[in-house]
Design an enzyme around this catalytic site. Sequence first.
Site, PDB file in Angstrom:
ATOM      1  N   ASP A  15       0.794  -1.227   0.000  1.00  0.00           N
ATOM      2  CA  ASP A  15       0.000   0.000   0.000  1.00  0.00           C
ATOM      3  C   ASP A  15       0.825   1.276   0.000  1.00  0.00           C
ATOM      4  OD1 ASP A  15      -2.426  -1.484   0.129  1.00  0.00           O
ATOM      5  OD2 ASP A  15      -2.034  -1.845   2.245  1.00  0.00           O
ATOM      6  N   CYS A  16       2.124   1.169  -0.233  1.00  0.00           N
ATOM      7  CA  CYS A  16       2.929   2.389  -0.325  1.00  0.00           C
ATOM      8  C   CYS A  16       4.092   2.137  -1.267  1.00  0.00           C
ATOM      9  CB  CYS A  16       3.432   2.831   1.050  1.00  0.00           C
ATOM     10  SG  CYS A  16       4.724   1.776   1.730  1.00  0.00           S
ATOM     11  N   CYS A  19       6.857  -0.082   0.052  1.00  0.00           N
ATOM     12  CA  CYS A  19       6.537  -1.511  -0.055  1.00  0.00           C
ATOM     13  C   CYS A  19       6.878  -2.017  -1.455  1.00  0.00           C
ATOM     14  CB  CYS A  19       5.055  -1.757   0.215  1.00  0.00           C
ATOM     15  SG  CYS A  19       4.445  -1.160   1.795  1.00  0.00           S
ATOM     16  N   CYS A 361      11.988   7.803   9.036  1.00  0.00           N
ATOM     17  CA  CYS A 361      11.249   6.904   8.145  1.00  0.00           C
ATOM     18  C   CYS A 361      10.890   7.641   6.856  1.00  0.00           C
ATOM     19  CB  CYS A 361       9.975   6.403   8.817  1.00  0.00           C
ATOM     20  SG  CYS A 361      10.270   5.195  10.119  1.00  0.00           S
ATOM     21  N   CYS A 363       8.815   7.019   4.423  1.00  0.00           N
ATOM     22  CA  CYS A 363       7.579   6.600   3.747  1.00  0.00           C
ATOM     23  C   CYS A 363       6.859   7.780   3.097  1.00  0.00           C
ATOM     24  CB  CYS A 363       6.656   5.919   4.746  1.00  0.00           C
ATOM     25  SG  CYS A 363       5.404   4.878   3.964  1.00  0.00           S
ATOM     26  N   ASP A 405      -0.646  19.613 -35.916  1.00  0.00           N
ATOM     27  CA  ASP A 405      -0.962  19.336 -37.306  1.00  0.00           C
ATOM     28  C   ASP A 405      -2.197  20.167 -37.664  1.00  0.00           C
ATOM     29  OD1 ASP A 405      -1.051  17.940 -39.833  1.00  0.00           O
ATOM     30  OD2 ASP A 405      -2.736  16.824 -39.007  1.00  0.00           O
ATOM     31  N   THR A 407      -4.784  19.567 -40.633  1.00  0.00           N
ATOM     32  CA  THR A 407      -5.979  18.860 -41.088  1.00  0.00           C
ATOM     33  C   THR A 407      -6.410  17.799 -40.086  1.00  0.00           C
ATOM     34  OG1 THR A 407      -5.274  19.210 -43.364  1.00  0.00           O
ATOM     35  CG2 THR A 407      -6.985  17.567 -42.989  1.00  0.00           C
ATOM     36  N   ASP A 602      -3.330  13.446 -35.603  1.00  0.00           N
ATOM     37  CA  ASP A 602      -4.477  12.543 -35.632  1.00  0.00           C
ATOM     38  C   ASP A 602      -4.102  11.104 -35.336  1.00  0.00           C
ATOM     39  OD1 ASP A 602      -3.275  11.667 -37.923  1.00  0.00           O
ATOM     40  OD2 ASP A 602      -4.777  12.454 -39.298  1.00  0.00           O
ATOM     41  N   ASP A 688       5.693  10.754  11.709  1.00  0.00           N
ATOM     42  CA  ASP A 688       5.913  10.050  10.444  1.00  0.00           C
ATOM     43  C   ASP A 688       4.592   9.562   9.861  1.00  0.00           C
ATOM     44  OD1 ASP A 688       7.657   8.593   8.445  1.00  0.00           O
ATOM     45  OD2 ASP A 688       6.533   6.939   9.313  1.00  0.00           O
TER      46      ASP A 688
END
Length: 709
Positions: A15-16, A19, A361, A363, A405, A407, A602, A688
């Site tokens: 989750d970070c 990790c 830390c 994080c 561009d 056209t 395009d 932290d």
Amino acid sequence: MAAASSLKLQIEGMDCAACALKIETAVARLPGVSDINVSYAGGTLALNVDPDRTSQRTIEEKIRALGYRPAGSAPQARPALPTKRVREPWWQATKARLVFMTGALFAAAFVASFFLPEWDTWLYATAALISVVPFARRAVAGALAGSPFSIETLMAVAALGAVAIGEAEEAAVVIFLFAVGELLETVAAGRARAGIEALIDLVPRTALRRASTGVTETVAVEALAIDDRVVVRPGDRIPSDGVVEEGSSEVNEAPVTGESMPILKEPGAKVYAGSINANGELCVRITHVAADNTIARIIHMVEEAQESKAPTARMIDRFSRWYTPAAMAVAALIMVVPPLAFGGDWMTWIYRGLATLLIACPCALVISTPAAIASGLAAGARQGLLIKGGAALETLGKVITIAFDKTGTLTRGHPKVTDVIALSGSDDDVLARAAAVERNVSHPLGVAIVEAAKERALELPATFGGGIAVPGKAVTARLKSGFASVGSPRHAAEGTEIPADVRDRVLALESEGKTVVVLMAGKKIEGLIALRDEPRDDAAEGVRRLKARGVNILMLSGDNQRTASAIAAGLGLEARGELLPDAKLAEIGRLKQAGPIAMVGDGINDAPALAAASVGIAMGGGTDVALETADAALLRDRVEGVADLIALSQATLGNIWQNIALALALKAVFLATTLFGVTTLWMAILADTGATVLVTANALRLLAYQPPK
């Protein structure tokens, strides 16, 4: 030896960004593993692996040893239809159980200390030592896998050190707060992932398929094949990309392209999966299967983008590799230098050194960039701004020049009648007679003349026989009044003398970048019609918004310089015409020497220039080429979308630097207070955790981003 195969794992508990970095380091040490992409935002690990050297089971065991859980695997190929992960409620997650366990141990020690006050130190020490075991195991596993200076290492060392110097109560609090911080990261990461997964809900799971007999049946969306016909009733979502064959209705494309106003769809119009049919029944011919529709492509592209690292994220990853060991070295110096050099109290300075470890830390710092990038990519996808990675998102905000561009990019891509000048009869008579001559011809100029007559609801004279076309010269047809032709001024001059005032009018119209055709009856000139590929409705506003952001803008075109300059002058920008593809490529290279440049085209004939630019942006309403060739694509197919992209990128860059400044400032403040003995251990870990939560919350603000108008 078997060939390397692609593998993609879903990782629960990652989750970070720290990790993700730990997992990447560990997996990279396994033999036969290459091309590793870890996305904390998507919760995935993608890699190539030689199964003869390292099995999937070995990879999964390595991940479990680090404290994360492989939740499933999938091949790198796109699935039949994007599906949501089955997520357990946050309070049932492993990190929630750690919070409950560490909290319960601390509470038990707290209550028991009232009855056994003489044992309070031992009670808290026992609670702390039991609580630190899961984190210490992860620290050891990380060290063995190549990450000796992980966040768990810092926390475990600080907690054990606090127990050793008799601050067991604070050690137990530190461990509990660390567990709470990890849980908060899990909840925040889940919210960020939900921003993309919400797109999956846009596609219905069933469709009404019409058989050749006219009978309809309900089938799964995955069962739809190309050229199947489906019935879309009012209020239904369109099940897959297709083309309207019968019926007309307004369709709300906001969930897909971000276009706020419903769009009228009639036979021949393209529709996108996930769009909402408003008020009429439509019969749609399917052009893309479920795995390849616009929504599936958007989700797949954003997932891939989140797996790629932005330049700032890579820089911070490199920074964190030496930052953490340097922080441990500083903490060690704080512990030993004052007592040895200045006669300070050992316990006091060891305590302050341990607090420094917790403050160090990284994080919040490590998460500052990927959290903002993930939110920016998700916010863009919701508005029809598809960006293929963090590098492109960052670069967009730094471009100093944007080349368009002409056209199909700044202009509509097809000619439109701009002037009708009658030399005999009325303007409507001239336009009606010219349209009658051109009505069976497929040339773009002829189609535009017929379309203009339809817009004016003109009745066309009858023709006898089909029109005869002489390429590059004229189209001739027989009307009731005799033969009439629509052709170039040069062709007209071959058949009759053009008066001087008419020649002057032709030259004046051509100087405006318009193409002029002459309507003749026999050898008599009856009128002039001017046509031009006109700018898009929002082109001028899009250019104005880009200029307001200080970006240099120019137009690169293969058209003649006169036509290019006329269009550009109306939009207030510089034009360079008569550029063949190789010349356009060379011009991009020359401009790139002055700084980052974006090319807008395009996505088909501009592919070399799009690839050569710092960032290639494709117009084109979600076509295959638009989604596959450039670094970014505009589903709404509007020039203002380029300004929206630049604004989103600049907002994301601003968010990143806010996060970095916030993380570093909080650490600097608490480091100073620690050295003066103000900060306690539990305050250090709370600082932290708080910094991480603040940085994540700030990044999540981008999910609600709306470009300024």
